[in-house]
Design an enzyme around this catalytic site. Structure first.
Site, short mmCIF file in Angstrom:
data_model
loop_
_atom_site.label_atom_id
_atom_site.label_comp_id
_atom_site.label_asym_id
_atom_site.label_seq_id
_atom_site.Cartn_x
_atom_site.Cartn_y
_atom_site.Cartn_z
N LYS A 35 0.85 -1.20 0.00
CA LYS A 35 0.00 0.00 0.00
C LYS A 35 0.88 1.25 0.00
O LYS A 35 2.09 1.18 0.22
CB LYS A 35 -0.93 -0.01 1.21
CG LYS A 35 -0.23 0.07 2.56
CD LYS A 35 -1.24 -0.11 3.68
CE LYS A 35 -0.54 -0.25 5.01
NZ LYS A 35 -0.93 0.71 6.01
N ARG A 131 -10.00 1.14 16.15
CA ARG A 131 -9.84 1.94 14.94
C ARG A 131 -10.82 1.42 13.89
O ARG A 131 -11.67 2.14 13.41
CB ARG A 131 -8.39 1.85 14.46
CG ARG A 131 -8.04 2.75 13.31
CD ARG A 131 -6.57 2.64 12.93
NE ARG A 131 -6.22 1.34 12.36
CZ ARG A 131 -5.05 1.09 11.76
NH1 ARG A 131 -4.13 2.02 11.70
NH2 ARG A 131 -4.80 -0.10 11.26
N TYR A 260 18.97 29.18 5.23
CA TYR A 260 17.83 30.05 5.50
C TYR A 260 17.77 30.42 6.98
O TYR A 260 17.86 29.56 7.85
CB TYR A 260 16.52 29.35 5.14
CG TYR A 260 16.18 29.38 3.67
CD1 TYR A 260 16.06 30.58 2.98
CD2 TYR A 260 15.99 28.20 2.97
CE1 TYR A 260 15.75 30.60 1.63
CE2 TYR A 260 15.67 28.21 1.62
CZ TYR A 260 15.56 29.42 0.96
OH TYR A 260 15.25 29.44 -0.37
N MET A 308 14.20 23.36 0.17
CA MET A 308 13.36 22.50 -0.68
C MET A 308 14.21 21.56 -1.55
O MET A 308 13.87 20.38 -1.72
CB MET A 308 12.48 23.37 -1.59
CG MET A 308 11.47 22.56 -2.37
SD MET A 308 10.53 23.59 -3.53
CE MET A 308 9.64 24.66 -2.44
C1 LIG Z 1 -4.37 -4.11 8.62
C2 LIG Z 1 -2.91 -3.98 8.39
N1 LIG Z 1 -2.17 -5.09 8.25
C3 LIG Z 1 -0.83 -5.03 8.03
C4 LIG Z 1 -0.17 -3.82 7.95
C5 LIG Z 1 1.32 -3.79 7.76
O1 LIG Z 1 1.92 -3.26 8.92
P1 LIG Z 1 3.49 -3.10 9.01
O2 LIG Z 1 3.87 -2.11 7.98
O3 LIG Z 1 3.74 -2.59 10.40
O4 LIG Z 1 4.07 -4.44 8.75
C6 LIG Z 1 -0.91 -2.65 8.11
C7 LIG Z 1 -0.22 -1.35 8.06
O5 LIG Z 1 -0.60 -0.35 8.52
C8 LIG Z 1 -2.31 -2.72 8.32
O6 LIG Z 1 -3.05 -1.63 8.46
#
Ligand SMILES: Cc1ncc(COP(=O)(O)O)c(C=O)c1O
Length: 364
Positions: A35, A131, A260, A308
């Site tokens: 992700k 959550r 800066y 930057m």
């Molecule tokens: C539901 C879920 N599973 C797995 C992961 C992976 O977690 P990590 O990056 O700590 O391994 C995440 C990351 O936020 C998550 O939200």
């Protein structure tokens, strides 16, 4: 010559880190979490590198999954937050996206849809993070509904997520695990279903919670989720190196100021190297004076504010620095977590916030 700032991405290290997760839990399978643009590394390239190894890839939302499909990824993709609207159920069915099921509204959308193929569902239980996920008392009924629906495959997976897996002595880990195990024991509908609890920290340090499906994210990218030493985390190989070069070198006299706002003042006659990498390239703007930067493999302190496009480094004590000398902001020889600590954040954030600007250069 083009601007030298770039992110080198070692796909072999990525695969090795995935293999490490699998070796630590030999009885489990592992969803490779890519992700947020594979935590800044490039989702398509990371997914292509991991696809031959991983039975399932994991993303946050359907747009991320569709991007991977459009790029030719064919393995199942788990949507870790499930659907955001009812129309996503059909797309998920068509595209073989697995759904994390987080609440009763998502269940309603799944069972009401007219789908081409039954969906693979992972039922998330809120065991204490508060959550996402169903409340434990909702689980039995939810499972009964999902199992009765022709829209849902029989192989539902019971999932939860730890709030403090990276804090090994935090009692909430054992409490969440107990909540989950008690729920499974008491819930007739959950008997025999596979389970998934483990993110990176849990994979590395809590074998009790490995179960049948791992969900490694951060560890794939080669940094430790812990602030303390951990033998398994020490085996991880950094994947991203944020690299650039010295583009200017100048002597300054004691008392002169750099950058800066003139926020750093030389206490001695000094040599300042300017590096082509700034907050526009993902380097944290709040990194303070003294944050380590590697110049030709040797540590030198950041001095003055992060701009930057540039940072300035005191190289007075490093011999033979030249225009074109190599600068590593983090990577193989300087852990991203160390830089993150100076900048009062975590390695997760530095990697994930990497903008598109530094070209990703992949080596396999
Ligand atoms: C539901 C879920 N599973 C797995 C992961 C992976 O977690 P990590 O990056 O700590 O391994 C995440 C990351 O936020 C998550 O939200």
């Amino acid at each position: 010559m083009s601007r030298p700032c770039h992110a080198q991405i070692d796909l072999q290290a990525l695969r090795d880190n995935y293999r490490l997760a699998c070796e630590l839990a030999p009885a489990a399978q592992a969803v490779a979490v890519v992700k947020a643009n594979a935590y800044g590394h490039g989702a398509i390239e990371a997914a292509k590198a991991l696809e031959p190894l991983a039975p399932v890839l994991g993303v946050a939302c359907i747009e991320e999954a569709q991007e991977l499909r459009a790029a030719g990824i064919i393995k199942p993709i788990l949507l870790l937050e499930g659907i955001f609207s009812a129309d996503e159920v059909n797309i998920a069915s068509r595209e073989n996206f697995f759904l994390m099921v987080e609440n009763l509204e998502q269940i309603e959308a799944i069972i009401q849809a007219e789908v081409e193929h039954p969906l693979h569902c992972w039922l998330k239980v809120d065991t204490g993070m508060h959550r996402l996920g169903l409340l434990p008392e909702q689980v039995d009924g939810a499972l009964a509904i999902l199992k009765a629906s022709n829209n849902v495959q029989a192989d539902i997976i019971m999932a939860s997520h730890f709030a403090s897996a990276d804090e090994l002595d935090n009692p909430s880990n054992a409490e969440q695990l107990r909540c989950f195990d008690e729920l499974i024991d008491e819930c007739e509908q959950a008997q025999g279903l596979a389970q998934s609890l483990a993110n990176s920290a849990t994979i590395l340090a809590n074998p009790n919670a490995h179960r049948q499906w791992l969900r490694p994210g951060f560890m794939l990218y080669g940094a430790s989720p812990f602030t303390i030493d951990n033998d398994n985390a020490a085996k991880l190989k950094p994947v991203m190196s944020l690299l650039s070069e010295v583009i200017s070198l100048r002597p300054i006299q004691a008392g002169e100021r750099v950058g800066y706002g003139g926020k750093w003042q030389a206490e001695r006659d000094s040599i300042i190297a300017t590096i082509a990498c700034g907050y526009g390239d993902g380097y944290p703007r709040h990194a303070p004076n003294g944050t380590p930067v590697l110049i030709d493999g040797q540590e030198a302190p950041l001095v003055g504010r992060v701009s930057m496009d540039m940072i300035t480094v005191d190289v007075t004590d490093i011999p033979d620095v030249q225009l074109g000398s190599r600068a590593e902001m983090w990577g193989k020889a300087l852990c991203v977590n160390r830089v993150a600590e100076y900048a009062n954040t975590i390695g997760y954030e530095l990697l994930t916030r990497m903008p598109a600007r530094p070209t990703r250069v992949y080596s396999s």
